[in-house]
Enzyme design. Structure first.
Site, PDB file in Angstrom:
ATOM      1  N   ASP A  31     -83.468  27.629   8.812  1.00 23.74           N
ATOM      2  CA  ASP A  31     -83.370  26.959   7.002  1.00 23.74           C
ATOM      3  C   ASP A  31     -83.395  28.686   6.102  1.00 23.74           C
ATOM      4  OD1 ASP A  31     -83.054  24.441   8.137  1.00 23.74           O
ATOM      5  OD2 ASP A  31     -84.971  24.040   7.227  1.00 23.74           O
ATOM      6  N   PHE A  32     -84.724  29.109   6.705  1.00 20.20           N
ATOM      7  CA  PHE A  32     -84.387  30.528   5.825  1.00 20.20           C
ATOM      8  C   PHE A  32     -83.537  30.885   5.544  1.00 20.20           C
ATOM      9  CE2 PHE A  32     -85.612  35.438   5.466  1.00 20.20           C
ATOM     10  CZ  PHE A  32     -86.425  35.275   4.434  1.00 20.20           C
ATOM     11  N   ASP A  35     -81.844  29.142   2.729  1.00 19.01           N
ATOM     12  CA  ASP A  35     -82.179  29.708   1.431  1.00 19.01           C
ATOM     13  C   ASP A  35     -82.327  30.853   0.370  1.00 19.01           C
ATOM     14  OD1 ASP A  35     -83.540  27.354   1.519  1.00 19.01           O
ATOM     15  OD2 ASP A  35     -85.638  27.774   2.014  1.00 19.01           O
ATOM     16  N   SER A  80     -63.726  -7.833  -0.135  1.00 18.31           N
ATOM     17  CA  SER A  80     -65.004  -7.661   0.511  1.00 18.31           C
ATOM     18  C   SER A  80     -64.487  -7.820   1.712  1.00 18.31           C
ATOM     19  CB  SER A  80     -65.870  -8.637  -0.195  1.00 18.31           C
ATOM     20  OG  SER A  80     -65.506  -9.885  -0.741  1.00 18.31           O
ATOM     21  N   LEU A  81     -65.402  -8.601   2.282  1.00 20.06           N
ATOM     22  CA  LEU A  81     -64.839  -9.862   3.870  1.00 20.06           C
ATOM     23  C   LEU A  81     -65.880 -11.050   4.000  1.00 20.06           C
ATOM     24  CD1 LEU A  81     -66.448  -6.374   7.004  1.00 20.06           C
ATOM     25  CD2 LEU A  81     -64.021  -6.762   5.331  1.00 20.06           C
ATOM     26  N   GLU A 112     -66.602  -1.101  14.571  1.00 22.70           N
ATOM     27  CA  GLU A 112     -67.378  -0.606  13.434  1.00 22.70           C
ATOM     28  C   GLU A 112     -68.835  -1.477  12.851  1.00 22.70           C
ATOM     29  OE1 GLU A 112     -65.729   0.850  10.514  1.00 22.70           O
ATOM     30  OE2 GLU A 112     -63.580   1.087  11.057  1.00 22.70           O
ATOM     31  N   LYS A 114     -71.226  -2.630  10.731  1.00 21.92           N
ATOM     32  CA  LYS A 114     -71.714  -2.921   9.041  1.00 21.92           C
ATOM     33  C   LYS A 114     -72.415  -2.199   8.705  1.00 21.92           C
ATOM     34  CE  LYS A 114     -70.722  -7.275   6.603  1.00 21.92           C
ATOM     35  NZ  LYS A 114     -71.333  -6.974   5.301  1.00 21.92           N
ATOM     36  N   ASP A 116     -75.863  -1.270   5.987  1.00 18.14           N
ATOM     37  CA  ASP A 116     -76.621  -2.072   4.759  1.00 18.14           C
ATOM     38  C   ASP A 116     -76.800  -1.236   4.014  1.00 18.14           C
ATOM     39  OD1 ASP A 116     -77.135  -4.883   4.182  1.00 18.14           O
ATOM     40  OD2 ASP A 116     -78.682  -5.019   5.473  1.00 18.14           O
ATOM     41  N   ARG A 135     -69.124  -0.616  -6.466  1.00 20.66           N
ATOM     42  CA  ARG A 135     -67.721  -1.687  -6.537  1.00 20.66           C
ATOM     43  C   ARG A 135     -67.842  -2.775  -7.714  1.00 20.66           C
ATOM     44  NH1 ARG A 135     -67.442  -7.181  -4.708  1.00 20.66           N
ATOM     45  NH2 ARG A 135     -65.469  -7.024  -3.512  1.00 20.66           N
ATOM     46  N   GLU A 176     -70.208   3.594   2.754  1.00 20.09           N
ATOM     47  CA  GLU A 176     -71.837   3.493   2.708  1.00 20.09           C
ATOM     48  C   GLU A 176     -72.715   4.096   2.002  1.00 20.09           C
ATOM     49  OE1 GLU A 176     -70.899  -0.137   2.872  1.00 20.09           O
ATOM     50  OE2 GLU A 176     -72.216  -1.559   2.581  1.00 20.09           O
ATOM     51  N   TYR A 229     -62.837   4.442   5.262  1.00 23.02           N
ATOM     52  CA  TYR A 229     -61.426   4.632   4.324  1.00 23.02           C
ATOM     53  C   TYR A 229     -61.258   5.114   4.098  1.00 23.02           C
ATOM     54  CZ  TYR A 229     -58.131   0.934   4.305  1.00 23.02           C
ATOM     55  OH  TYR A 229     -56.857   0.350   4.880  1.00 23.02           O
ATOM     56  N   LYS A 291     -61.233  -4.699  12.563  1.00 22.72           N
ATOM     57  CA  LYS A 291     -60.265  -4.434  11.557  1.00 22.72           C
ATOM     58  C   LYS A 291     -58.889  -4.114  12.587  1.00 22.72           C
ATOM     59  CE  LYS A 291     -62.803  -1.727   7.982  1.00 22.72           C
ATOM     60  NZ  LYS A 291     -63.463  -0.562   7.730  1.00 22.72           N
ATOM     61  N   LYS A 315     -71.338 -11.268  11.597  1.00 23.52           N
ATOM     62  CA  LYS A 315     -72.305 -11.133  11.307  1.00 23.52           C
ATOM     63  C   LYS A 315     -73.792 -11.161  12.095  1.00 23.52           C
ATOM     64  CE  LYS A 315     -74.055 -11.690   7.332  1.00 23.52           C
ATOM     65  NZ  LYS A 315     -74.198 -10.008   5.858  1.00 23.52           N
ATOM     66  N   CYS A 409    -103.708 -30.906  -9.012  1.00 19.26           N
ATOM     67  CA  CYS A 409    -103.111 -29.488  -8.525  1.00 19.26           C
ATOM     68  C   CYS A 409    -104.128 -27.845  -8.581  1.00 19.26           C
ATOM     69  CB  CYS A 409    -102.966 -29.330 -10.189  1.00 19.26           C
ATOM     70  SG  CYS A 409    -101.514 -28.058 -10.635  1.00 19.26           S
ATOM     71  N   CYS A 412    -104.978 -25.917 -12.280  1.00 19.86           N
ATOM     72  CA  CYS A 412    -105.564 -26.721 -13.516  1.00 19.86           C
ATOM     73  C   CYS A 412    -106.152 -28.355 -12.774  1.00 19.86           C
ATOM     74  CB  CYS A 412    -104.430 -27.150 -14.557  1.00 19.86           C
ATOM     75  SG  CYS A 412    -103.629 -28.393 -13.836  1.00 19.86           S
ATOM     76  N   CYS A 427     -96.869 -30.969 -10.540  1.00 17.73           N
ATOM     77  CA  CYS A 427     -98.197 -30.959 -11.729  1.00 17.73           C
ATOM     78  C   CYS A 427     -97.753 -31.387 -12.566  1.00 17.73           C
ATOM     79  CB  CYS A 427     -99.168 -29.530 -11.804  1.00 17.73           C
ATOM     80  SG  CYS A 427     -99.907 -29.389 -13.075  1.00 17.73           S
ATOM     81  N   CYS A 432    -100.199 -26.255 -17.874  1.00 17.04           N
ATOM     82  CA  CYS A 432    -101.089 -25.884 -16.766  1.00 17.04           C
ATOM     83  C   CYS A 432    -100.332 -24.753 -16.134  1.00 17.04           C
ATOM     84  CB  CYS A 432    -100.272 -26.381 -15.497  1.00 17.04           C
ATOM     85  SG  CYS A 432    -100.978 -26.095 -14.216  1.00 17.04           S
TER      86      CYS A 432
HETATM   87  S1  IVH Z   1     -64.296  -2.178   5.210  1.00 17.01           S
HETATM   88  C1  IVH Z   1     -61.557  -4.990   3.329  1.00 17.01           C
HETATM   89  N1  IVH Z   1     -66.458  -1.415   6.824  1.00 17.01           N
HETATM   90  O1  IVH Z   1     -68.988  -4.541   3.670  1.00 17.01           O
HETATM   91  C2  IVH Z   1     -62.660  -3.391   3.818  1.00 17.01           C
HETATM   92  N2  IVH Z   1     -67.113  -2.250   4.714  1.00 17.01           N
HETATM   93  O2  IVH Z   1     -68.403  -7.414   2.464  1.00 17.01           O
HETATM   94  C3  IVH Z   1     -63.701  -3.647   3.119  1.00 17.01           C
HETATM   95  N3  IVH Z   1     -69.608  -2.078   5.123  1.00 17.01           N
HETATM   96  O3  IVH Z   1     -67.831  -3.801   0.247  1.00 17.01           O
HETATM   97  C4  IVH Z   1     -64.474  -2.802   3.671  1.00 17.01           C
HETATM   98  N4  IVH Z   1     -69.800  -1.482   6.333  1.00 17.01           N
HETATM   99  O4  IVH Z   1     -69.397  -2.319   1.277  1.00 17.01           O
HETATM  100  C5  IVH Z   1     -65.793  -1.862   6.343  1.00 17.01           C
HETATM  101  N5  IVH Z   1     -67.883  -0.043   8.586  1.00 17.01           N
HETATM  102  C6  IVH Z   1     -67.206  -0.493   7.181  1.00 17.01           C
HETATM  103  C7  IVH Z   1     -68.382  -1.321   6.429  1.00 17.01           C
HETATM  104  C8  IVH Z   1     -68.371  -2.316   5.819  1.00 17.01           C
HETATM  105  C9  IVH Z   1     -70.456  -2.140   5.817  1.00 17.01           C
HETATM  106  C10 IVH Z   1     -69.399  -3.081   3.936  1.00 17.01           C
HETATM  107  C11 IVH Z   1     -68.382  -2.687   2.285  1.00 17.01           C
HETATM  108  C12 IVH Z   1     -67.953  -3.646   2.161  1.00 17.01           C
HETATM  109  C13 IVH Z   1     -69.032  -5.378   2.780  1.00 17.01           C
HETATM  110  C14 IVH Z   1     -67.979  -6.192   3.271  1.00 17.01           C
END
Ligand code: IVH
Length: 674
Positions: A31-32, A35, A80-81, A112, A114, A116, A135, A176, A229, A291, A315, A409, A412, A427, A432
């Protein structure tokens, strides 16, 4: 060595060390030493400001505030997926892929994490980061370049450019932005110490941070990125897995835990493995993304509505926690509904500490046999408010106490009323304080009139001081400026800010106003539909029950509630006052080019393969058409999906044009291509 050369050398070095530290997690120097280099660079740049370049590591943090986040049109839509929740739905996805590809093709998948967080699109031109965008609605996002530049794992310059495998001078990289769990907890702890509002979870905290106006604050927040991607008209990548490797070669941070699978069974195994690993990961994942690996096949599969047919999300189940139910209290909402609330021993679950959960109604309490002093199982999925799923009966002790609903209630003390066909208690006292406060808070909230600064604490105070009795009073607050400033702890500046956000709220569109005035069952989605259909409050107020229920997705109870609302003189008076204050009570019809949908009325029946009914309805309305719920002579088209029933029969008997899903897709294509 000239100053220019030394500057270039320093920048290159720092870029390299940043890459090793933030992307590869393999620091090369101390780090030094780092810097020292950064200080030298800062000094040289300060002495030679004309030599500063935007991709210099010193330029990650901007000095100016971002006043507004400008719209950015994505070069490629941000899709979106579709979600799957179990094995069966995943197998369905595989089946659809195989059907569309035909017998001669075999599909290979990449699985992969997902992540959050908040999705972002990065545009690099000639090897340098040009813009970063949220997005948004998938077609247009908001520019957040200044804030994204502060994230050290986002390269300002591509590595190996232009010598990499493909020299791409205009690319979009999707990824993400997120926070590690530990970093998120630390951030919330600090916020608590400073008396600031806590973030609900790492995702909200990342998304919120990206929209801050001051990039100096963003720079202090521990944001990270995983990219997944790369899109470009120039690339010749063959596979998603290659795409990930190529991103890494260009200096991006990617997650190495992806897996290539030869079959959907293998995919399922990997999904299960990911779910098991979930709690051991430093960051939050809410599922897996599957995918189709071959990009040629992805192109054959294409996308429908807003999601690709070549990818799907799997999910995970909602996370659970066990805790003690200390008490059941009763809360009065803005509509007067009195609902039970579980007061819990605080417990950490999916990103936040939970001490309360809604219990919906007394029937639910009885059905699940929930008693005070029980150990209960809590669940929280995504954005959803935590709920109690069950009781650990084996741990029940002799001190467990069943609950009875109150008769008065809790706020009141008026006698509660239970409508015949409902389990909820109400109520009925419109004055109230709990209802008054609830209505005011709802009106001012971000998704309604968006009056910044008018949160629950201030609403409570103003109601107690009798400044606010109803929502129209908010717009008279400016007449009390002097009085307000006198209130201890408020002060001139914050009152002026509040008054100016009240004035600003007058610009909110009709749909928001309609949602804000708080008609029972008129949530933001319903308000939007009513606004699109009736275009003004005047028209809505005149509508009969039949006209109301004839609007797509407006049912009996919503219609009755609307009629009841307008039947009450008190509401009419409040609306009159709001009108005088200049709020929007009408909307212009959306300007869309004349097309085959314009002013045509559609009835949807049966289930569609490529859209939810909701999505199909949105398309129709988006192109200037209307969606109504029952077939009559005035109907122009009936869109009939699988297992269409009586509506289809009626349409046939009336000789109305019937569309198959294929016909409908063709109509959409014809307008979308213009
Ligand atoms: S692919 C068509 N890969 O999940 C491809 N999305 O509803 C769409 N997300 O909006 C995205 N990890 O924000 C992809 N490994 C991953 C992801 C990913 C998180 C999110 C992304 C997207 C939402 C899908």
């Amino acid at each position: 060595m000239s100053v220019d050369e030394r500057l270039r050398e320093l920048r290159e070095k720092i870029h390299l060390y940043d890459h090793h530290y933030y992307v590869l997690a393999e620091p090369l120097i101390s780090d030094f030493e780092y810097d020292q280099l950064l200080k030298e660079l800062e000094k040289l740049e300060a002495e030679n400001p004309h030599l500063i370049s935007p991709d210099s590591p010193t330029q990650r943090v901007g000095k100016d505030l971002t006043k507004e986040f400008k719209p950015v049109t994505h070069q490629f839509p941000m899709l979106s997926l579709a979600n799957t929740y179990n094995e069966e739905e995943l197998l369905d996805f595989d089946r659809r892929v195989k059907e569309a590809l035909g017998e001669n093709e075999t599909a290979e998948y990449v699985v992969e994490y997902k992540i959050d967080g908040a999705s972002v699109s990065l545009n690099y031109v000639d090897g340098k980061l040009k813009t970063a965008a949220t997005r948004g609605d998938g077609a247009t996002g908001e520019e957040i370049t200044q804030n994204v530049k502060t994230i050290k794992s986002v390269p300002l310059k591509l590595k190996n450019y232009p010598h990499a495998k493909y020299s791409l001078n205009n690319i979009e990289v999707r990824g993400e932005i997120f926070m590690d769990m530990e970093d998120f907890k630390l951030l919330n702890k600090e916020r608590e110490e400073h008396g600031e509002k806590l973030f609900a979870n790492p995702r909200n905290s990342s998304a919120g941070t990206l929209k801050l106006q001051d990039s100096r604050i963003v720079a202090k927040r521990p944001l990270k990125i995983f990219t997944y991607y790369l899109l470009s008209l120039q690339n010749e990548l063959q596979k998603q897995s290659e795409n990930l490797e190529f991103l890494a070669a260009l200096g991006f941070r990617t997650n190495k835990d992806f897996q290539i699978c030869k079959s959907i069974e293998e995919v399922l195994q990997v999904c299960k493995k990911f779910e098991e690993k979930r709690d051991a990961l430093p960051f939050e994942i809410d599922g897996a993304v599957i995918k189709v690996n071959s990009i040629r096949q992805q192109n054959i599969l294409g996308s429908i509505a807003k999601s690709p047919r070549w990818a799907v999300a799997f999910k995970f189940k909602a996370k659970q926690a066990v805790t003690l139910l200390k008490a059941i209290t009763w809360q009065v909402g803005r509509t007067g509904a009195v609902t039970p609330v579980a007061e819990l021993q605080p417990v950490f679950l999916a990103g936040s500490t939970i001490s309360r959960a809604t219990l919906h109604n007394i029937d639910e309490i009885k059905r699940k046999d929930i008693r005070v002093n029980d150990m209960v199982v809590l669940e929280k999925g995504g954005d959803v408010i935590p709920k109690i799923v069950s009781v650990l009966l084996e741990e029940r002790k002799s001190d467990s106490l069943p609950t009875e609903p109150p008769q008065h209630c809790p706020v009141c003390n008026s006698v509660l009323y239970q409508p015949e066909d409902e389990v909820a208690l109400y109520c009925e006292n419109l004055e109230c304080p709990a209802q008054v406060k609830g209505k005011l808070e709802h009106f001012a909230s971000r998704t309604a009139m968006d009056i910044e600064g008018l949160g629950s604490a201030l609403v409570d105070l103003f109601v107690e001081k009798n400044f606010l009795k109803n929502i129209a009073d908010i717009y008279d607050l400016k007449l009390r400026r002097e009085e307000l400033i006198q209130i201890e702890r408020l002060g001139e500046k914050s009152i002026d800010n509040l008054l100016s956000s009240i004035e600003k709220s007058k610009k909110q569109p009709f749909a928001k106003v309609l949602f804000a005035i708080g008609i029972r069952y008129v949530g933001s989605g319903v308000a939007k539909k009513l606004s699109d259909h009736f275009l003004s409050l005047e028209n809505l107020q005149k509508a009969s029950k039949e006209e109301l229920t004839n609007v797509f997705e407006i049912g009996e109870s919503i219609a009755e509630s609307i009629l009841q609302f307008f039947g009450d003189q008190k509401n009419i008076l409040i609306i009159e006052r709001l009108k005088q204050h200049g709020l929007n009570f009408s909307t212009e019809k959306k300007m869309v080019a004349e097309n085959i949908f314009t002013d045509k009325s559609f009835v949807l029946t049966g289930s569609l393969e490529n859209f939810s009914r909701e999505e199909a309805g949105e398309k129709i309305i988006g192109f200037g058409g209307k969606v109504v719920s029952s077939v009559s002579k005035k109907t122009d088209f009936v869109l009939a999906g699988v297992a269409a029933g009586s509506k289809l029969e009626k349409a046939k008997s009336l000789g109305i044009k019937i569309l198959s899903e294929q016909d409908f897709l063709k109509m959409l294509e014809s307008v979308e291509q213009r």
